[in-house]
Write an enzyme that holds these catalytic residues in place. Structure first.
Site, PDB file in Angstrom:
ATOM      1  N   GLU A 170       0.966  -1.185  -0.090  1.00  0.00           N
ATOM      2  CA  GLU A 170       0.013  -0.075  -0.127  1.00  0.00           C
ATOM      3  C   GLU A 170       0.964   1.397  -0.040  1.00  0.00           C
ATOM      4  O   GLU A 170       0.582   2.246  -0.514  1.00  0.00           O
ATOM      5  CB  GLU A 170      -0.845  -0.119   1.239  1.00  0.00           C
ATOM      6  CG  GLU A 170      -1.817   1.179   1.166  1.00  0.00           C
ATOM      7  CD  GLU A 170      -2.856   1.012   2.266  1.00  0.00           C
ATOM      8  OE1 GLU A 170      -3.968   2.029   2.258  1.00  0.00           O
ATOM      9  OE2 GLU A 170      -2.833   0.253   3.214  1.00  0.00           O
ATOM     10  N   ALA A 171       1.906   1.177   0.751  1.00  0.00           N
ATOM     11  CA  ALA A 171       2.706   2.288   0.735  1.00  0.00           C
ATOM     12  C   ALA A 171       3.298   2.618  -0.772  1.00  0.00           C
ATOM     13  O   ALA A 171       3.251   3.662  -1.161  1.00  0.00           O
ATOM     14  CB  ALA A 171       3.862   2.173   1.885  1.00  0.00           C
TER      15      ALA A 171
END
Length: 138
Positions: A60-61
């Protein structure tokens, strides 16, 4: 996420606290591709395998960073609205590589595919992340 760069200039990735604790390193960053690495050691669950939550967090980052880089070239920022993941295989050691590439780069929404692979190039996890692009607040 709020990019600090002036409108039109690509934002440069800044690691957050969790990224640093997980040992994330940035390898490449552009609108077309964001690549990072992370050690399996320190990111394992109780059975000695890479933690699925660690895969999701780093995926996600990296996908969000890719969206913010694109958004920054439009004078905007990005916020995540959806992420999904499929785990294909496990890892017990080594370094994983996380690569985000765009599926759609719009003026309102971006979607990126994020692949997590092991040192042999085998796919461990596939994520898809969608981000909403917003005007930056002054």
């Amino acid at each position: 996420m709020t990019p600090d760069s002036p409108a039109g200039e690509p934002w440069k990735i800044t690691l957050g606290e969790l990224d640093e604790k997980m040992g994330v390193k940035i390898v490449e960053q552009s609108v077309e591709r964001v690549v990072a690495t992370m050690p399996v050691e320190g990111n394992r669950q109780s059975f000695g395998l890479l933690h699925g939550g660690a895969s999701l967090a780093v995926g996600e980052a990296v996908g969000s960073w890719a969206a913010v880089i694109h958004a920054s070239t439009l004078g905007k920022t990005a916020v995540g609205v959806d992420v999904s993941a499929t785990h294909h295989r496990s890892a017990r050691e080594g370094t994983i590589t996380i690569t985000a590439t765009p599926l759609h780069l719009g003026g309102t929404v971006t979607t990126h595919e994020v692949l997590i692979t092991n040192e042999a190039g085998q796919r461990l996890c596939t994520l898809r992340i969608t981000n909403l692009l917003l005007e930056r607040k002054a």
